[in-house]
Design a protein around this motif. Structure first.
Motif, short mmCIF file in Angstrom:
data_model
loop_
_atom_site.label_atom_id
_atom_site.label_comp_id
_atom_site.label_asym_id
_atom_site.label_seq_id
_atom_site.Cartn_x
_atom_site.Cartn_y
_atom_site.Cartn_z
N LEU A 1 0.83 -1.20 0.00
CA LEU A 1 0.00 0.00 0.00
C LEU A 1 0.87 1.26 0.00
O LEU A 1 0.61 2.21 -0.72
N CYS B 1 2.33 1.87 -3.42
CA CYS B 1 1.28 2.35 -4.32
C CYS B 1 0.98 3.83 -4.06
O CYS B 1 0.88 4.63 -4.98
N LEU B 2 0.83 4.17 -2.79
CA LEU B 2 0.44 5.54 -2.44
C LEU B 2 1.54 6.54 -2.80
O LEU B 2 1.25 7.63 -3.28
N PHE C 1 1.30 7.15 -6.36
CA PHE C 1 0.07 7.89 -6.66
C PHE C 1 0.22 9.38 -6.36
O PHE C 1 -0.09 10.23 -7.16
N GLU D 1 -9.79 15.61 3.17
CA GLU D 1 -10.61 15.44 4.37
C GLU D 1 -9.75 15.04 5.57
O GLU D 1 -10.01 15.46 6.68
N VAL E 1 -5.28 4.33 2.77
CA VAL E 1 -5.80 4.70 1.46
C VAL E 1 -6.97 5.68 1.56
O VAL E 1 -7.20 6.48 0.66
N SER E 2 -7.68 5.68 2.69
CA SER E 2 -8.83 6.60 2.82
C SER E 2 -8.38 8.05 2.98
O SER E 2 -9.20 8.96 2.95
N LEU F 1 -6.99 9.55 0.79
CA LEU F 1 -7.17 10.11 -0.55
C LEU F 1 -8.48 10.86 -0.69
O LEU F 1 -8.69 11.60 -1.64
N LEU F 2 -9.39 10.67 0.26
CA LEU F 2 -10.73 11.23 0.12
C LEU F 2 -10.72 12.75 0.27
O LEU F 2 -10.00 13.30 1.10
N ALA F 3 -11.54 13.41 -0.54
CA ALA F 3 -11.59 14.87 -0.52
C ALA F 3 -13.03 15.35 -0.55
O ALA F 3 -13.91 14.64 -1.03
N THR F 4 -13.27 16.53 -0.02
CA THR F 4 -14.63 17.09 -0.04
C THR F 4 -14.59 18.56 -0.46
O THR F 4 -13.55 19.20 -0.41
N SER G 1 -20.16 16.93 -2.54
CA SER G 1 -18.99 16.23 -3.07
C SER G 1 -19.03 14.76 -2.68
O SER G 1 -19.48 14.41 -1.59
N SER H 1 -16.43 11.41 -2.88
CA SER H 1 -15.05 11.02 -3.13
C SER H 1 -14.86 9.56 -2.75
O SER H 1 -15.43 9.09 -1.76
N ASP I 1 0.03 -1.82 -8.21
CA ASP I 1 -0.84 -0.94 -8.98
C ASP I 1 -1.31 0.20 -8.09
O ASP I 1 -1.69 -0.03 -6.95
N ALA I 2 -1.24 1.42 -8.61
CA ALA I 2 -1.61 2.59 -7.80
C ALA I 2 -3.10 2.60 -7.53
O ALA I 2 -3.89 2.12 -8.34
N PRO I 3 -3.53 3.15 -6.38
CA PRO I 3 -4.97 3.25 -6.14
C PRO I 3 -5.59 4.30 -7.05
O PRO I 3 -4.90 5.17 -7.56
N GLN J 1 -8.44 7.37 -7.48
CA GLN J 1 -9.22 8.32 -6.70
C GLN J 1 -10.39 8.82 -7.54
O GLN J 1 -10.21 9.26 -8.68
N ASN K 1 -5.62 7.59 -11.51
CA ASN K 1 -4.59 6.90 -10.72
C ASN K 1 -3.28 7.68 -10.81
O ASN K 1 -2.22 7.18 -10.52
#
Lengths: 260, 277
Positions: A6, A9-10, A13, A191, A199-200, A202-205, B146, B148, B159-161, B163, B194
């Motif tokens: 992870l 990957c991140l 990313f 967020e 991985v969470s 990555l979430l945006a608002t 929004s 997300s 493999d990249a996540p 979004q 990604n």
């Protein structure tokens, strides 16, 4: 094993993400929750490593008195209805506070905001599209003094922060030739703070914020609304600029809504 | 804004009472794609699972659907605010916040992907207290919606996540709708990335639809009916929210199909309805 996977990957990313996001997405800004602003029992506000102390407000800011309008008194005596009379009121908000970073005082800020409300419905005069003649004066000014460098005195000026005129709600922070512009806008922001194993994160608002722009690049933001208040800051912001922006963000958090 | 809700409600009542509405997918796309009906969207919501084609999700793990309403700093003063104040009409500025989180795994038998989602809406309203049997009236001043999601394909190969971001933003001051059937102006965007590849999500608003008897009909206004997923300006998938169908282009590789399945499931499992649709 899963965490290492992870993490790899991140990292890949995050390095590639910037080029793919839309114009109003600022996912490189790190969020910090602002605590204490809504709690009447807490006297100070904290966010990230910053904390306010010695918040002082003038009595005149708490007890506002409207200006006596002789014109309105005469109209009252003549039995003219309220809606023809103009609103003529003066409100002010004067306060000061210190900001600390990790317990050490970093700045002192003094602020003065005024709103001269001068509004009248235009029944007999040629009216504009909004039916109102609005000649309000809505202005905020502040001085931010950094403790670690006495030459660093920043001036802060803003107009229409109460949104009483049909103009942008914006302002400026200036010292010598450096200017930081702030404006009310909506932005897509992270967020949670970046956690390269989660991985969470990555979430945006979408948020209504004041964005701070230096050299056409957004480097910080602070929530406009009081609920779920957050402060976002770019990781690579110069530490002195970060202190100035944190102080300005506190001014925008502490200011009262003067339009009544 | 409010009239759009009236129009939408009216059409939903008319459509549900008279006929089943189907999205008119162009034959150019439908002939080269597969339609899958999504099961599990309605009914018992505890341990909710979706299935469509050879894709199925794990039980959806939902967080608290948090919602709060209260007075907050108003974003600005409008003409309505001034008029109501002038005539001493009781009013208040109310801000509504709602947030919903959920996560699940989607799989096709061979591969799977973890999906983490969050949706949030902040709405500022001018509430006018009429003190009559009509009740209070609400006028939306602005809102920010929004959605997300983070999609993590679980594979041996790195493999990249991905979004996913989908948002729309309404501001009454920027609204260009002047007539009864005009749609309000919305700033909206959606994409999945990604970091190197991007799939665009385009809201699908249609005026033409197919009735149960196969005849084509027309709405007086364009209605929100789903989403179109595009890679390089070519449609690769359609999410039909009228009939709960997912259309997927046949020529896609299995990784992309799994990604589209994850995106479609995430979008269909949303709980907060964007008031504009």
């Amino acid at each position: 094993m899963k965490q290492i996977y992870l993490l790899t990957c991140l990292i890949a990313f995050y390095t590639a993400l910037a080029a793919q996001t839309p114009a109003n997405a600022y996912l490189s800004l790190q969020p910090y929750e602002i605590k204490g602003h809504n709690n009447p029992l807490k006297l100070n506000i904290t966010f990230g490593n910053y904390k306010t102390r010695y918040i002082k407000r003038s009595l005149g800011s708490i007890f506002n008195f409207g200006r006596v309008s002789f014109e309105n008194i005469l109209l009252d005596m003549a039995g003219v209805p309220d809606y023809v009379q103009g609103t003529n009121q003066r409100n002010k908000d004067i306060f000061s506070f210190d900001l600390t970073e990790n317990g050490e005082a970093i700045s002192n800020t003094r602020c003065r905001a005024i709103l001269h409300q001068n509004e009248r419905v235009r029944l007999l005069l040629p009216s504009d599209s909004s039916f109102f003649s609005i000649n309000n004066v809505d202005f905020l000014q502040a001085v931010i003094m950094l403790h670690n460098d006495s030459s660093q005195v920043w001036q802060m000026a803003a107009s229409n922060l109460n949104g009483s005129m049909n103009e942008p709600q914006k302002g400026l922070l200036r010292h010598d030739t450096t200017s930081i512009v702030f404006e009310k806008t909506t932005m897509l922001l992270r967020e949670k703070a970046v956690d390269r194993t989660d991985v969470s994160s990555l979430l945006a608002t979408m948020n209504m914020v004041y964005s701070f722009t230096l050299n056409n690049k957004v480097i910080a933001a602070v929530s406009y609304k009081d609920t779920e208040k957050r402060f976002w800051l770019h990781e690579k912001t110069d530490p002195k600029l970060a202190q100035v922006i944190a102080s300005a963000a506190m001014v925008l958090t502490l200011r009262r809504q003067l339009y009544q | 804004m409010k009239r759009i809700i009236y129009i939408s409600t009216l059409f939903v009542i008319v459509l549900t009472s008279c006929t089943t509405v189907k999205l008119a997918v162009p034959e150019q796309f439908s002939s080269q794609s597969t339609s899958m009906h999504v099961k599990g969207l309605n009914g018992w919501m505890v341990n909710q699972k979706l299935s469509f084609g050879n894709y199925y999700t794990s039980a959806v793990k939902r967080g608290w659907n948090v919602s709060s309403t209260g007075t907050d700093r108003p974003s600005g003063v409008t003409t309505e605010d001034r008029l109501l104040k002038m005539f001493n009409v009781e009013k208040s500025n109310v801000t509504l916040n709602q947030k919903n989180k959920y996560q699940f795994t989607v799989q096709d038998g061979n591969q799977s992907a973890e999906v983490f989602c969050i949706e949030k809406v902040t709405k500022e309203q001018l509430v006018v207290k009429t003190n009559t049997w009509w009740g209070d009236t609400h006028q939306t001043k602005n809102y920010q919606y929004s959605f997300s999601a983070a999609i993590l394909p679980l594979k041996v190969k790195e493999d990249a996540p991905w979004q996913l971001v989908l948002y729309n933003n309404y501001d009454r001051n920027k609204d260009t709708a002047h007539h009864f059937f005009d749609l309000p102006y919305l700033e909206e965007e959606g994409y999945i990335t990604n970091g190197t590849e991007t799939i665009h999500i385009k809201p699908l608003r249609i005026q033409q639809f197919v009735r149960k008897d196969g005849r084509e009909a027309k709405f007086p206004v364009r209605m929100m009916s789903g989403y179109e997923l595009r890679i390089d300006d070519g449609v690769v998938g359609i999410i039909d929210s009228f009939d709960n169908n997912i259309w997927m282009y046949n020529e896609l590789d299995s990784d992309t199909k799994l990604l589209l399945a994850a995106v479609s499931s995430a979008l269909m499992l949303r709980k907060i309805q964007d008031t504009i649709h």
